[in-house]
Design a protein around this motif. Structure first.
Motif, PDB file in Angstrom:
ATOM      1  N   SER A  50      -9.487  -5.681   2.063  1.00 42.73           N
ATOM      2  CA  SER A  50      -8.914  -5.776   3.402  1.00 42.73           C
ATOM      3  C   SER A  50      -7.397  -5.628   3.440  1.00 42.73           C
ATOM      4  CB  SER A  50      -9.291  -7.114   4.045  1.00 42.73           C
ATOM      5  OG  SER A  50      -8.822  -8.202   3.268  1.00 42.73           O
ATOM      6  N   ILE A  51      -6.727  -5.801   2.323  1.00 35.32           N
ATOM      7  CA  ILE A  51      -5.271  -5.656   2.310  1.00 35.32           C
ATOM      8  C   ILE A  51      -4.865  -4.249   2.727  1.00 35.32           C
ATOM      9  CG2 ILE A  51      -3.183  -5.791   0.880  1.00 35.32           C
ATOM     10  CD1 ILE A  51      -4.507  -8.483   1.494  1.00 35.32           C
ATOM     11  N   ILE A  52      -5.691  -3.240   2.370  1.00 31.98           N
ATOM     12  CA  ILE A  52      -5.349  -1.860   2.752  1.00 31.98           C
ATOM     13  C   ILE A  52      -6.483  -1.141   3.495  1.00 31.98           C
ATOM     14  CG2 ILE A  52      -3.598  -1.569   0.957  1.00 31.98           C
ATOM     15  CD1 ILE A  52      -5.672   0.086  -0.623  1.00 31.98           C
ATOM     16  N   ASP A  53      -7.462  -1.902   4.007  1.00 30.63           N
ATOM     17  CA  ASP A  53      -8.519  -1.271   4.815  1.00 30.63           C
ATOM     18  C   ASP A  53      -7.948  -0.928   6.188  1.00 30.63           C
ATOM     19  OD1 ASP A  53     -10.704  -0.521   6.310  1.00 30.63           O
ATOM     20  OD2 ASP A  53     -11.874  -2.339   5.961  1.00 30.63           O
ATOM     21  N   PRO A  54      -7.848   0.358   6.520  1.00 34.58           N
ATOM     22  CA  PRO A  54      -7.286   0.745   7.814  1.00 34.58           C
ATOM     23  C   PRO A  54      -8.341   0.910   8.906  1.00 34.58           C
ATOM     24  CG  PRO A  54      -7.434   2.673   6.407  1.00 34.58           C
ATOM     25  CD  PRO A  54      -8.068   1.535   5.653  1.00 34.58           C
ATOM     26  N   GLY A  55      -9.581   0.515   8.607  1.00 39.78           N
ATOM     27  CA  GLY A  55     -10.626   0.598   9.623  1.00 39.78           C
ATOM     28  C   GLY A  55     -11.958   1.116   9.135  1.00 39.78           C
ATOM     29  N   ASN A  56     -12.150   1.220   7.834  1.00 42.06           N
ATOM     30  CA  ASN A  56     -13.457   1.671   7.331  1.00 42.06           C
ATOM     31  C   ASN A  56     -14.576   0.717   7.725  1.00 42.06           C
ATOM     32  OD1 ASN A  56     -12.919   4.169   5.868  1.00 42.06           O
ATOM     33  ND2 ASN A  56     -11.711   2.923   4.471  1.00 42.06           N
ATOM     34  N   ASN A  57     -14.274  -0.583   7.774  1.00 43.82           N
ATOM     35  CA  ASN A  57     -15.312  -1.548   8.131  1.00 43.82           C
ATOM     36  C   ASN A  57     -15.767  -1.428   9.580  1.00 43.82           C
ATOM     37  OD1 ASN A  57     -15.304  -2.545   5.549  1.00 43.82           O
ATOM     38  ND2 ASN A  57     -14.999  -4.679   6.133  1.00 43.82           N
ATOM     39  N   ASN A  58     -15.024  -0.689  10.396  1.00 40.00           N
ATOM     40  CA  ASN A  58     -15.470  -0.435  11.771  1.00 40.00           C
ATOM     41  C   ASN A  58     -16.814   0.272  11.778  1.00 40.00           C
ATOM     42  OD1 ASN A  58     -12.952  -1.413  12.419  1.00 40.00           O
ATOM     43  ND2 ASN A  58     -12.122   0.537  13.130  1.00 40.00           N
ATOM     44  N   LYS A  59     -17.072   1.040  10.729  1.00 41.91           N
ATOM     45  CA  LYS A  59     -18.285   1.855  10.662  1.00 41.91           C
ATOM     46  C   LYS A  59     -19.359   1.238   9.777  1.00 41.91           C
ATOM     47  CE  LYS A  59     -16.519   4.902  13.347  1.00 41.91           C
ATOM     48  NZ  LYS A  59     -17.062   5.065  14.711  1.00 41.91           N
ATOM     49  N   VAL A  60     -19.180  -0.030   9.418  1.00 43.45           N
ATOM     50  CA  VAL A  60     -20.113  -0.711   8.530  1.00 43.45           C
ATOM     51  C   VAL A  60     -20.761  -1.877   9.280  1.00 43.45           C
ATOM     52  CG1 VAL A  60     -20.310  -2.008   6.368  1.00 43.45           C
ATOM     53  CG2 VAL A  60     -18.731  -0.085   6.515  1.00 43.45           C
ATOM     54  N   LYS A  61     -22.052  -2.111   9.016  1.00 46.31           N
ATOM     55  CA  LYS A  61     -22.746  -3.245   9.632  1.00 46.31           C
ATOM     56  C   LYS A  61     -22.407  -4.517   8.863  1.00 46.31           C
ATOM     57  CE  LYS A  61     -26.640  -0.626  11.537  1.00 46.31           C
ATOM     58  NZ  LYS A  61     -28.118  -0.446  11.559  1.00 46.31           N
ATOM     59  N   THR A  62     -21.335  -5.153   9.294  1.00 46.01           N
ATOM     60  CA  THR A  62     -20.843  -6.358   8.638  1.00 46.01           C
ATOM     61  C   THR A  62     -20.116  -7.224   9.662  1.00 46.01           C
ATOM     62  OG1 THR A  62     -19.359  -7.216   6.916  1.00 46.01           O
ATOM     63  CG2 THR A  62     -18.714  -5.164   7.989  1.00 46.01           C
ATOM     64  N   LEU A  63     -20.012  -8.505   9.365  1.00 45.99           N
ATOM     65  CA  LEU A  63     -19.219  -9.400  10.207  1.00 45.99           C
ATOM     66  C   LEU A  63     -17.737  -9.309   9.880  1.00 45.99           C
ATOM     67  CD1 LEU A  63     -21.445 -12.635  10.238  1.00 45.99           C
ATOM     68  CD2 LEU A  63     -21.098 -11.017  12.115  1.00 45.99           C
ATOM     69  N   VAL A  64     -17.418  -8.679   8.757  1.00 49.08           N
ATOM     70  CA  VAL A  64     -16.027  -8.592   8.314  1.00 49.08           C
ATOM     71  C   VAL A  64     -15.356  -7.427   9.044  1.00 49.08           C
ATOM     72  CG1 VAL A  64     -14.477  -8.535   6.331  1.00 49.08           C
ATOM     73  CG2 VAL A  64     -16.776  -9.468   6.082  1.00 49.08           C
ATOM     74  N   LYS A  65     -14.988  -7.682  10.285  1.00 50.03           N
ATOM     75  CA  LYS A  65     -14.345  -6.673  11.124  1.00 50.03           C
ATOM     76  C   LYS A  65     -13.131  -7.266  11.823  1.00 50.03           C
ATOM     77  CE  LYS A  65     -18.646  -4.193  12.358  1.00 50.03           C
ATOM     78  NZ  LYS A  65     -18.342  -2.856  11.851  1.00 50.03           N
ATOM     79  N   CYS A  66     -12.279  -6.391  12.310  1.00 47.87           N
ATOM     80  CA  CYS A  66     -11.113  -6.862  13.069  1.00 47.87           C
ATOM     81  C   CYS A  66     -10.662  -5.794  14.069  1.00 47.87           C
ATOM     82  CB  CYS A  66      -9.985  -7.243  12.124  1.00 47.87           C
ATOM     83  SG  CYS A  66      -9.414  -5.892  11.083  1.00 47.87           S
ATOM     84  N   ASN A  67     -11.596  -5.029  14.590  1.00 48.56           N
ATOM     85  CA  ASN A  67     -11.259  -3.975  15.555  1.00 48.56           C
ATOM     86  C   ASN A  67     -11.289  -4.515  16.988  1.00 48.56           C
ATOM     87  OD1 ASN A  67     -14.038  -4.325  15.324  1.00 48.56           O
ATOM     88  ND2 ASN A  67     -14.525  -2.180  15.712  1.00 48.56           N
ATOM     89  N   PHE A  68     -10.628  -5.667  17.171  1.00 53.37           N
ATOM     90  CA  PHE A  68     -10.568  -6.322  18.473  1.00 53.37           C
ATOM     91  C   PHE A  68      -9.288  -7.167  18.501  1.00 53.37           C
ATOM     92  CE2 PHE A  68     -13.503  -8.343  15.466  1.00 53.37           C
ATOM     93  CZ  PHE A  68     -12.808  -9.514  15.178  1.00 53.37           C
ATOM     94  N   PRO A  69      -8.786  -7.476  19.705  1.00 52.39           N
ATOM     95  CA  PRO A  69      -7.596  -8.322  19.815  1.00 52.39           C
ATOM     96  C   PRO A  69      -7.884  -9.722  19.285  1.00 52.39           C
ATOM     97  CG  PRO A  69      -8.035  -7.173  21.881  1.00 52.39           C
ATOM     98  CD  PRO A  69      -9.247  -6.985  21.020  1.00 52.39           C
ATOM     99  N   PRO A  70      -6.864 -10.407  18.763  1.00 55.38           N
ATOM    100  CA  PRO A  70      -5.445 -10.048  18.771  1.00 55.38           C
ATOM    101  C   PRO A  70      -5.000  -9.183  17.592  1.00 55.38           C
ATOM    102  CG  PRO A  70      -5.684 -12.238  17.885  1.00 55.38           C
ATOM    103  CD  PRO A  70      -7.070 -11.803  18.290  1.00 55.38           C
ATOM    104  N   TYR A  71      -5.936  -8.745  16.712  1.00 57.91           N
ATOM    105  CA  TYR A  71      -5.542  -7.831  15.635  1.00 57.91           C
ATOM    106  C   TYR A  71      -4.887  -6.597  16.239  1.00 57.91           C
ATOM    107  CZ  TYR A  71      -8.021 -10.631  12.192  1.00 57.91           C
ATOM    108  OH  TYR A  71      -8.413 -11.660  11.367  1.00 57.91           O
ATOM    109  N   GLY A  72      -3.856  -6.103  15.564  1.00 54.09           N
ATOM    110  CA  GLY A  72      -3.135  -4.956  16.096  1.00 54.09           C
ATOM    111  C   GLY A  72      -2.145  -5.311  17.183  1.00 54.09           C
ATOM    112  N   LYS A  73      -1.864  -6.589  17.354  1.00 59.38           N
ATOM    113  CA  LYS A  73      -0.958  -7.061  18.409  1.00 59.38           C
ATOM    114  C   LYS A  73       0.386  -6.326  18.381  1.00 59.38           C
ATOM    115  CE  LYS A  73       1.365 -11.423  19.702  1.00 59.38           C
ATOM    116  NZ  LYS A  73       2.734 -11.109  19.237  1.00 59.38           N
TER     117      LYS A  73
END
Length: 363
Positions: A50-73
């Motif tokens: 996750s230190i350098i994941d720029p969004g690959n997990n957006n396309k994976v069926k996992t709870l480990v996501k952050c494509n929602f606010p407040p991430y990217g604030k």
């Protein structure tokens, strides 16, 4: 006539490829790093967690996501892209400082363009690790699966620019590998999935052996300049303070012991890989620089170091850090964004040190 037409088509294809390369070069950002004469870094390619994941997990069926606010604030336009941060992550800052481009995109980004491939992509997946069990626990992309994606990427490069140029890109690009934190923090200490099988010394051996196998395979696929980040002082991140730091939420000593032991072994392993022809596989210490920021946070301009900006800052990360939680107004005053990941400001300070202290070792 058919031969002449085929000749024209070949000339046209070659011309288009040259124009594409010129376009890519013209779009490069003005970096702050001065490279040695006659040295070129055509691309940056990332693997890890996750230190350098720029969004690959957006396309994976996992709870480990952050494509929602407040991430990217504090990202461009305040957009949550799947980066585990308030803003840019280390891979973005590195490509920017090297003058390659503004951001290092996710390989699974559906909007990826051919010129993005030429200047590098990132295969990292949040919550992945060297231990094959780590990504299974989190249902994310394993390091071996990241290598399979890389093989697919290489074939795409060959289709765009041909074999010779592809080999040049691979041999001269900067490869970044960042993993180990989730193995220690999650698989070993939180999930305790390995504790019946291994004590800490034996488990760090497993991690190092897996890391070595990964790097050898990456080298075999054409990579030559590979920077491998150490594990950070994982026991001092807010979530581990909460889970294992006692009532006073001190740094969790066992976690940091495991990180330092792994780092010592990893550094020795990488020294042994120097025998690989034309290789520059470099151990990059982030443990001590980040620990210095944590211990001396006020001298670095921070006000809070034991809590993240999101929510209470003590446990919130990924889906627990969401728009329902209160978020601090100024993340630049915090060492950590959520309970696990540093803020963009900290990343900028760490990347500046990395480039200053280690970049010359790749040439």
């Amino acid at each position: 006539m058919a031969v002449f037409t085929k000749f024209l088509n070949c000339r046209t294809t070659t011309l288009m490829l040259r124009l594409m390369l010129l376009l890519v070069l013209s779009l490069r950002t003005k970096g702050l790093v001065n490279l040695p004469p006659n040295i070129s870094i055509p691309a940056v390619i990332g693997f890890g967690d996750s230190i350098i994941d720029p969004g690959n997990n957006n396309k994976v069926k996992t709870l480990v996501k952050c494509n929602f606010p407040p991430y990217g604030k504090d990202f461009d336009g305040g957009i949550p892209t799947g980066r585990f941060c308030n803003g840019k992550i280390p891979s973005d800052l590195i490509v920017e400082e090297l003058g390659i481009k503004k951001l290092l995109p996710a390989y699974l980004d559906p909007n990826l363009k051919p010129d993005d491939l030429l200047t590098g992509v990132c295969f990292a997946s949040g919550a992945s690790g060297y231990d094959p069990l780590t990504p299974k626990i989190a249902s994310v992309i394993s390091m071996s699966e990241q290598l399979e994606m890389f093989k697919e990427y290489v074939e795409k490069l060959k289709q765009i620019v041909g074999l010779d140029r592809t080999n040049f890109i691979l041999a001269n690009s900067f490869f970044l590998v960042v993993a180990g934190s989730d193995d220690i923090a999650n698989t070993y200490f939180v999930a305790r999935a390995r504790q019946l099988q291994y004590d800490i010394p034996a488990y760090t051996d497993l991690m190092c052996n897996s890391a070595t196998d990964f790097l050898k395979e990456l080298y075999g696929l054409g990579a030559r300049r590979i920077g491998v980040l150490s594990a950070p002082p994982i026991g001092c991140v807010p979530s581990q303070r909460t889970l294992a730091g006692g009532l006073e939420r001190e740094c969790a000593g066992d976690y940091n012991y495991a990180a330092k032991l792994f780092n010592s072994k990893l550094s020795s392993k990488l020294d042994s890989l120097s025998e690989l022809p034309d290789s520059r596989i470099v151990y990059i210490d982030v443990y001590n620089p980040l620990m210095d920021i944590i211990v001396n946070y006020q001298s670095y301009g921070y006000e809070v170091m034991d809590r993240g900006c999101c929510g209470t800052g003590k446990l919130e990360v990924s889906v627990l850090c969401n728009r329902l939680d209160a978020t601090c107004s100024d993340a630049s005053k915090y060492v950590f964004w959520d309970s696990y990941h540093p803020t963009e400001k900290v990343y900028k300070q760490l990347v500046a040190q990395i480039l200053q202290n280690y970049l010359s070792r790749f040439f």
